[in-house]
Design a protein around this motif. Structure first.
Motif, short mmCIF file in Angstrom:
data_model
loop_
_atom_site.label_atom_id
_atom_site.label_comp_id
_atom_site.label_asym_id
_atom_site.label_seq_id
_atom_site.Cartn_x
_atom_site.Cartn_y
_atom_site.Cartn_z
N ILE A 137 -6.74 -5.64 3.15
CA ILE A 137 -6.41 -4.58 4.10
C ILE A 137 -7.65 -4.30 4.94
CG2 ILE A 137 -5.52 -2.23 4.33
CD1 ILE A 137 -4.49 -2.43 1.50
N ARG A 185 -1.99 4.16 9.54
CA ARG A 185 -2.82 5.16 8.84
C ARG A 185 -4.30 4.79 8.99
NH1 ARG A 185 0.04 8.03 4.79
NH2 ARG A 185 -1.98 8.95 4.33
N ILE A 186 -4.60 3.50 8.84
CA ILE A 186 -5.97 3.03 8.99
C ILE A 186 -6.42 3.29 10.43
CG2 ILE A 186 -7.46 0.98 8.94
CD1 ILE A 186 -5.32 -0.07 6.78
N ASP A 206 -10.52 -2.33 6.84
CA ASP A 206 -10.98 -0.96 6.65
C ASP A 206 -11.32 -0.33 7.99
OD1 ASP A 206 -13.86 -0.93 7.15
OD2 ASP A 206 -14.05 -2.16 5.35
N PRO A 207 -11.34 1.01 8.04
CA PRO A 207 -11.44 1.70 9.33
C PRO A 207 -12.69 1.32 10.15
CG PRO A 207 -10.78 3.23 7.62
CD PRO A 207 -11.10 1.97 6.93
N ASP A 208 -13.83 1.14 9.49
CA ASP A 208 -15.06 0.77 10.22
C ASP A 208 -14.91 -0.58 10.93
OD1 ASP A 208 -16.38 3.02 9.55
OD2 ASP A 208 -17.63 2.12 7.97
N GLU A 209 -14.30 -1.50 10.21
CA GLU A 209 -14.06 -2.85 10.72
C GLU A 209 -13.21 -2.78 12.00
OE1 GLU A 209 -11.86 -4.81 7.52
OE2 GLU A 209 -12.53 -6.74 8.27
N MET A 229 0.92 3.67 -3.31
CA MET A 229 0.09 4.88 -3.29
C MET A 229 0.93 6.12 -3.60
SD MET A 229 -0.86 5.59 0.64
CE MET A 229 0.31 6.12 1.85
N GLU A 288 1.43 10.17 -2.87
CA GLU A 288 1.14 11.26 -1.96
C GLU A 288 2.12 12.38 -2.26
OE1 GLU A 288 -0.69 9.73 2.18
OE2 GLU A 288 1.44 9.36 1.98
N ALA A 304 0.84 -1.21 0.00
CA ALA A 304 0.00 0.00 0.00
C ALA A 304 0.87 1.25 0.00
CB ALA A 304 -0.93 -0.01 1.21
N LYS A 364 -5.52 5.63 12.43
CA LYS A 364 -5.83 7.05 12.66
C LYS A 364 -7.27 7.36 12.24
CE LYS A 364 -1.27 9.16 12.70
NZ LYS A 364 -0.30 10.06 12.04
N LYS A 365 -7.66 6.84 11.10
CA LYS A 365 -9.04 7.06 10.63
C LYS A 365 -10.03 6.39 11.59
CE LYS A 365 -11.98 8.37 7.38
NZ LYS A 365 -12.05 9.75 6.87
N GLU A 423 -10.50 8.57 14.56
CA GLU A 423 -11.42 9.69 14.27
C GLU A 423 -12.88 9.21 14.39
OE1 GLU A 423 -10.65 11.19 10.29
OE2 GLU A 423 -8.50 11.46 10.73
#
Lengths: 180, 359
Positions: free
Chosen positions: B345, B269-270, B347-350, B180, B182, B176, B272-273, B276
């Motif tokens: 990968i 990074r995941i 995900d943030p909700d998971e 990616m 940036e 990733a 951190k989201k 939030e």
């Protein structure tokens, strides 16, 4: 402001490069940007998607559970990403590749017949720029000037004569996108 | 390209540009997804025409790592990059370099295993990177970048640490971060060191017996056990010093946290989201992100255990760093692990759901 966008379609439709232009344009406006492709054994005709985040603040996760905006350019992508648009978010789809249109009522749905327009204009390769134009009309995430500057920056010099064609395509997209 | 230009690029490309800019003398590698852009970018940039840096595609990873061994023996700043299966092939050479105390940089842009596995991102080489990987009692200095900017910044840092301690260093990234794009500010250009500077900085290197000095011998072989134990003890003493001085980490929203996520690289990074999202739901959670995986921030994790009610180790693997967290915490608070496998990968909700279920 943070705009979390997924662009999804078939490999060869210019999904990744459209995302790249968008990210680059954001960068040129001094924004934080992340471009995260679903890379893989992708090929023309296979599925391809990219997450683009453009934000005033540092971007946390490049991988997201849901999106502010989904741009879907084929039926499998619609099925995959329509449920992942945040309530109140936006879904843009191209009527050509999607015989069964989106059904959600809690999001704004826009249709853009970019494939037809690209064929009509005899500019089939600018299909993705037509779609980008549609996005920028409804969500001016970045300015069109920044997009053109991004094209100048990312396209090899030998293709710079095509930039006016791309601009034409972007303006066409702005014209033909319609809310359902 | 101006020194301070802000640009957009992939993590893999950032590694290549940073290598040229930090005065790297040689890159030896073999292509493998998802890190091939490192070699591709170097080939595109043609640094042999500008800085004089050698870029060579070897016939295999085994060959690459042994070229790195050779280059490093002469005090040159040399590196390789690969992805998981390729790094497995390099383990013999890496162990030899650790034994011969050679500074070098190895970049692993991890993909899912075991075996040839998948080409999608994973963090399942944590054990291999941090616990030796090859045979013998040794450690690499392991840096885990979590952004394209850190991919660029850690190249110079890794070389600095490698030379400071005469030890191979690894940048442990994943598909990733490698793939990616940036925003990145590339580091300024540093010239490659001159021969004189190398002789001064690396008096141990095989630079030629100028001035009739004693021969320098680079080897990991010592057949007399008593001598071999002394060498081992010296290397271990060096590791204790690295553990003392070189731990690096980042804290995020830990001040009032009741729970902590420990995560590195893209998992951080995941996280951190997820933080939030969780905080918007009233869950006070923060992040401790190890930047050096070895040396591991053991004391910091231990201190964390006295401040929070539970720790979640978020890794894109089946649970590897969680062992180091548990060793640090010594049962003071519950430590849970969550990860996805085979190139998936989380995900943030998971992750938020897991947080709610875990404690």
């Amino acid at each position: 402001m943070t705009e979390e966008i997924i662009i999804a379609g078939f490999g060869g439709q210019g999904v990744l490069s459209m995302g790249k232009i968008l990210a680059y344009a954001g960068l040129m406006e001094g924004k934080e940007v992340t471009w995260m492709p679903a890379y893989g054994p992708e090929q023309r005709g296979g599925t391809a998607n990219v997450t683009v985040i453009v934000s005033d603040d540092p971007v946390s996760s490049p991988i997201l559970s849901s999106y502010d905006t989904a741009i879907v350019l084929n039926q499998p992508s619609l099925e995959k990403f329509e449920p992942k648009v945040k309530p109140g978010g936006t879904l843009i789809y191209d009527g050509y590749g999607i015989p069964e249109p989106p059904t959600r009522k809690d999001i704004d749905v826009y249709r853009i017949d970019a494939m037809d327009a690209a064929a009509e204009m005899n500019l089939i390769k600018t299909f993705n720029m037509i779609v980008l134009g549609g996005l920028l009309k409804i969500h001016p995430v970045v300015g069109i000037e920044s997009v053109l500057a991004a094209l100048r920056k990312t396209l090899p010099e030998r293709h710079h004569h095509l930039i006016p064609k791309n601009e034409e395509a972007i303006r066409k997209g702005m014209e033909i996108i319609k809310k359902l | 390209m101006a020194d301070q230009e802000i640009t957009l690029m992939k993590g893999n490309e950032a590694i290549a540009h940073a290598a040229i800019r930090c005065g790297c003398d040689g890159y030896f590698g073999y292509p493998i997804t998802p890190q091939s852009e490192v070699l591709e970018t170097l080939a595109e940039q043609k640094p042999w025409e500008t800085t004089g840096m050698v870029v060579l595609q070897a016939e295999s990873e085994v060959s690459s790592i042994n070229m790195v061994y050779g280059g490093a023996s002469t005090g040159k700043k040399v590196m390789t990059s690969s992805s998981s299966p390729g790094v497995s092939l390099m383990q013999e050479g890496i162990s030899y370099m650790a034994g011969a105390e050679l500074p070098a940089l190895i970049v692993n842009v991890m993909r899912g295993g075991p075996g040839l596995g998948t080409i999608q991102p994973s963090q399942s080489d944590y054990f291999q990177a941090c616990k030796g990987g090859g045979h013998g009692d040794y450690h690499l200095i392991v840096l885990a970048p979590a952004s394209v900017q850190e991919m660029a910044d850690f190249v110079d840092l890794a070389f600095t640490l490698a030379f400071r301690y005469r030890n191979p260093a690894m940048i442990l990234a994943d598909g990733a971060i490698g793939q990616m794009m940036e925003k990145v500010v590339l580091p300024p250009f540093k010239p490659r060191r001159t021969e004189e500077e190398i002789i001064k900085e690396c008096p141990w290197a095989t630079t030629g017996r100028i001035g009739g000095r004693k021969p320098n011998i680079i080897t990991s072989l010592e057949l007399r056990s008593e001598e071999m134990e002394i060498i081992n003890l010296r290397i271990q003493a060096k590791y204790r010093e690295i553990e003392e001085k070189e731990v690096r980490y980042e804290e995020f929203m830990l001040d009032d946290a009741e729970y902590a996520i420990v995560a590195f690289g893209s998992a951080a990074r995941i996280a951190k989201k997820s933080i939030e999202i969780a905080r918007a739901q009233g869950i006070k959670v923060g992040l401790l992100r190890p930047i050096t995986l070895w040396p591991f921030p053991t004391k910091e994790v231990q201190a964390l255990a006295s401040r929070v009610k539970g720790i979640l180790s978020l890794e894109i693997n089946a649970g590897q760093m969680v062992e180091d967290i548990r060793l640090a915490v010594e049962g003071a608070v519950p430590v849970r692990h969550f990860g996805r496998l085979g190139g998936i990968i989380p995900d943030p909700d998971e992750v938020v759901d897991v947080l709610k279920r875990s404690f």
